[in-house]
Motif scaffolding. Structure first.
Motif, PDB file in Angstrom:
ATOM      1  N   THR A  32      -2.216   6.378  -0.641  1.00  0.00           N
ATOM      2  CA  THR A  32      -2.957   5.399   0.090  1.00  0.00           C
ATOM      3  C   THR A  32      -3.583   4.181  -0.727  1.00  0.00           C
ATOM      4  O   THR A  32      -2.692   4.587  -2.390  1.00  0.00           O
ATOM      5  N   PRO A  33      -2.937   2.958  -0.845  1.00  0.00           N
ATOM      6  CA  PRO A  33      -2.261   1.607  -1.566  1.00  0.00           C
ATOM      7  C   PRO A  33      -4.534   1.351  -2.101  1.00  0.00           C
ATOM      8  O   PRO A  33      -3.360   0.779  -3.323  1.00  0.00           O
ATOM      9  N   LEU A  34      -5.402   1.917  -2.310  1.00  0.00           N
ATOM     10  CA  LEU A  34      -6.357   1.359  -2.872  1.00  0.00           C
ATOM     11  C   LEU A  34      -6.974   2.187  -3.354  1.00  0.00           C
ATOM     12  O   LEU A  34      -7.638   3.181  -2.052  1.00  0.00           O
ATOM     13  N   CYS A  35      -7.988   2.706  -3.975  1.00  0.00           N
ATOM     14  CA  CYS A  35      -8.453   3.573  -4.526  1.00  0.00           C
ATOM     15  C   CYS A  35      -9.713   2.470  -4.469  1.00  0.00           C
ATOM     16  O   CYS A  35      -9.733   1.527  -5.314  1.00  0.00           O
ATOM     17  N   VAL A  80       3.690  11.143  -8.900  1.00  0.00           N
ATOM     18  CA  VAL A  80       5.325  11.305  -7.633  1.00  0.00           C
ATOM     19  C   VAL A  80       3.531  10.192  -7.002  1.00  0.00           C
ATOM     20  O   VAL A  80       2.483  10.343  -6.677  1.00  0.00           O
ATOM     21  N   VAL A  81       5.139   9.562  -6.537  1.00  0.00           N
ATOM     22  CA  VAL A  81       3.609   8.256  -5.664  1.00  0.00           C
ATOM     23  C   VAL A  81       4.512   7.827  -4.354  1.00  0.00           C
ATOM     24  O   VAL A  81       5.863   7.607  -4.678  1.00  0.00           O
ATOM     25  N   LEU A  82       4.249   7.609  -3.341  1.00  0.00           N
ATOM     26  CA  LEU A  82       4.635   7.363  -2.439  1.00  0.00           C
ATOM     27  C   LEU A  82       4.145   6.121  -1.760  1.00  0.00           C
ATOM     28  O   LEU A  82       2.910   4.943  -1.312  1.00  0.00           O
ATOM     29  N   LYS A  83       5.119   5.117  -2.240  1.00  0.00           N
ATOM     30  CA  LYS A  83       5.290   3.968  -2.313  1.00  0.00           C
ATOM     31  C   LYS A  83       4.957   2.818  -1.252  1.00  0.00           C
ATOM     32  O   LYS A  83       6.328   2.005  -0.323  1.00  0.00           O
ATOM     33  N   ARG A  85      -8.809   0.132  -8.063  1.00  0.00           N
ATOM     34  CA  ARG A  85      -7.425   0.641  -8.705  1.00  0.00           C
ATOM     35  C   ARG A  85      -5.649   0.534  -7.492  1.00  0.00           C
ATOM     36  O   ARG A  85      -6.060   1.170  -6.281  1.00  0.00           O
ATOM     37  N   ASP A  86      -5.166  -1.077  -8.183  1.00  0.00           N
ATOM     38  CA  ASP A  86      -3.968  -0.240  -7.172  1.00  0.00           C
ATOM     39  C   ASP A  86      -2.884   0.336  -7.741  1.00  0.00           C
ATOM     40  O   ASP A  86      -2.836   1.357  -8.473  1.00  0.00           O
ATOM     41  N   ARG A  87      -2.020   1.546  -6.746  1.00  0.00           N
ATOM     42  CA  ARG A  87      -1.257   2.658  -5.953  1.00  0.00           C
ATOM     43  C   ARG A  87      -0.294   2.320  -7.014  1.00  0.00           C
ATOM     44  O   ARG A  87       0.105   3.205  -8.132  1.00  0.00           O
ATOM     45  N   ASP A  88       0.558   1.430  -7.014  1.00  0.00           N
ATOM     46  CA  ASP A  88       1.916   1.097  -7.793  1.00  0.00           C
ATOM     47  C   ASP A  88       1.941   0.216  -8.642  1.00  0.00           C
ATOM     48  O   ASP A  88       2.200   0.963  -9.800  1.00  0.00           O
TER      49      ASP A  88
END
Ligand code: GAP
Length: 447
Positions: A404-407, A340-343, A423-426
């Motif tokens: 969170t867009p960035l880890c 699940v990703v919240l873009k 690491r890029d979220r999308d």
């Protein structure tokens, strides 16, 4: 909708208010991530209205309102829903929801005729409870903008056309609050009252429709989820000459996200007609036509006129729900697992970056991660957190789910070579970046 409600509870976006006592219907609490997303949404609106323009001023008016205010605004008389009661099971329903004359709870056809039920909340004011000393909780933020119109204009010397914008709570005793945070009893509005000359109102309505559509798209709402509804004359509010609703495809159906109304001079005219003391300026004689109304002076034509007003009025909670709905994505990965990703657009993300030391409680890694966190936090672009759990995979999943867009992973190379892994979220792509370049990369992302 169930998936969104579940995510909101699990990850701390939205909780039922008073849950431990069984909850209060139509009232919700925004949790640690919800308050960040909500504030980001409101800041984006405020910035587009106030900071990016020079013709709009801000206001933060009171919620408690003198009864006269909502008497002369027309709300006492007209702000009501027609309701029917079921004589069999004693439930009460909005007339328009009742189908074939049957009670929605028990199916009985023994229903009363419809009666008007005012939606405004009343509260006693002062130590004595009686019918004279009460206030209304405002059902829209707009009215205080009208009654403060002259104060704002006098103190800022604004000339027509100009606007007054406000974000704040509104309260309505909705009969059937429903669909999670869509229809609430306590909610927030972002309202602009944009004052123009009579005759310039219709063009201004078209202008604001385009501005507002474009703003919603910048918040990540896709064009295909939006529709315009030109409200027919028999559905218009008592103050409106014309209203255009921006409709959004919510999980439960196509419904209003924002209304843009042409309120003409209804409100300014009504308040001053009924309020002798709202004289405009010392140099106007009492009983002059201009003292009777919230007029402004046309310096060229040397006469007074009451401005017309165009009102784009958006719901914060409905915006929040629409944005979550758009961003929520379920992906099937190459190994067959789901994620699940919240873009979310980065400016709306509750957490902008998570800094993750590879090993929990490793002194060197944690110290460097803390340093990176406070460096990024000091840029003032929103919340950056230190994720000291030692489980990178879990941290990635959690941050995908909350948008969170960035880890940023701090590992042993970071100590030796001054680099981190982004690491890029999308895309889930990872790249190695020098710590000295991190602030710039991060700022670019959040631009
Ligand atoms: N001042 C104009 C006004 O209040 P409205 O269409 O009644 O107009 C404006 O409300 C916006 O406020 C709606 O488009 C919606 O987004 C939001 N809103 C209204 N009632 C609401 C409720 N009960 N719960 C949540 N949001 C609501």
């Amino acid at each position: 909708m169930e998936e969104l409600v579940s995510l909101c509870k699990r990850r701390g976006f939205v909780f039922q208010s008073g849950e431990v006592y069984g909850g209060l219907q139509g009232v919700y609490d925004y949790g640690p991530l919800g308050v960040e997303l909500k504030n980001n949404l409101k800041n984006s609106w405020w910035s587009s209205m106030i900071y990016e323009r020079d013709d709009i001023e801000g206001l933060d008016a009171s919620i408690l309102s003198k009864p006269e205010l909502f008497k002369y605004s027309g709300h006492e008389e007209t702000f009501s829903d027609p309701l029917v009661d079921c004589r069999s099971c004693k439930s009460r329903w909005r007339e328009d929801l009742v189908k074939d004359g049957k009670c929605l709870a028990c199916g009985s056809t023994d229903l009363t005729d419809a009666r008007a039920f005012n939606l405004m909340f009343k509260t006693p004011v002062g130590p004595v409870e009686n019918e004279e000393s009460f206030a209304y909780l405002r059902p829209e933020t707009a009215q205080h903008i009208f009654t403060s119109f002259k104060n704002v204009q006098d103190s800022t010397s604004k000339q027509i056309p100009f606007g007054i914008a406000q974000i704040g709570k509104a309260f309505r005793n909705e009969i059937n609050p429903r669909n999670f945070i869509f229809r609430l009893r306590e909610f927030e509005q972002m309202e602009l009252e944009y004052f123009v000359r009579p005759g310039e109102d219709e063009a201004a309505l078209d202008y604001w429709r385009e501005q507002r559509l474009s703003w919603w798209k910048k918040q990540g709402i896709s064009s295909s989820s939006l529709e315009i509804y030109d409200v027919p004359p028999d559905e218009l509010a008592h103050y409106s000459k014309r209203t255009i609703d921006i409709m959004y495809r919510f999980p439960h159906g196509l419904e209003e996200l924002e209304g843009i109304a042409n309120r003409t001079d209804f409100d300014l005219g009504s308040h001053t007609k009924n309020q002798k003391d709202l004289s405009l300026s010392a140099n106007i004689k009492k009983n002059d036509e201009s003292t009777m109304r919230l007029a402004v002076q046309d310096l060229d034509a040397k006469k007074w006129f009451v401005p017309y007003v165009i009102e784009p009025s958006a719901g914060v909670d409905r915006g929040f729900l629409a944005i979550l709905n758009e961003a929520y994505t379920l992906e099937v990965l190459a190994d067959g697992k789901e994620r699940v990703v919240l873009k979310l657009r980065p400016h709306l993300s509750p957490i902008k970056a998570a800094v993750i030391p590879l090993k929990k409680n490793n002194e060197g890694l944690v110290a460097l991660a803390k340093e990176i966190k406070s460096g990024l936090q000091s840029l003032g672009k929103g919340r950056v957190i230190l994720e000291n759990t030692g489980n990178i995979g879990k941290a990635y999943r959690r941050h995908d789910e909350v948008g969170t867009p960035l880890c940023i992973t701090v590992d042993f190379d970071s100590l030796e070579r001054d680099t981190v892994t982004l690491r890029d979220r999308d895309s889930m792509e990872q790249q190695t970046v020098a710590i000295s370049d991190l602030k710039q990369t991060y700022s670019e992302l959040l631009k």
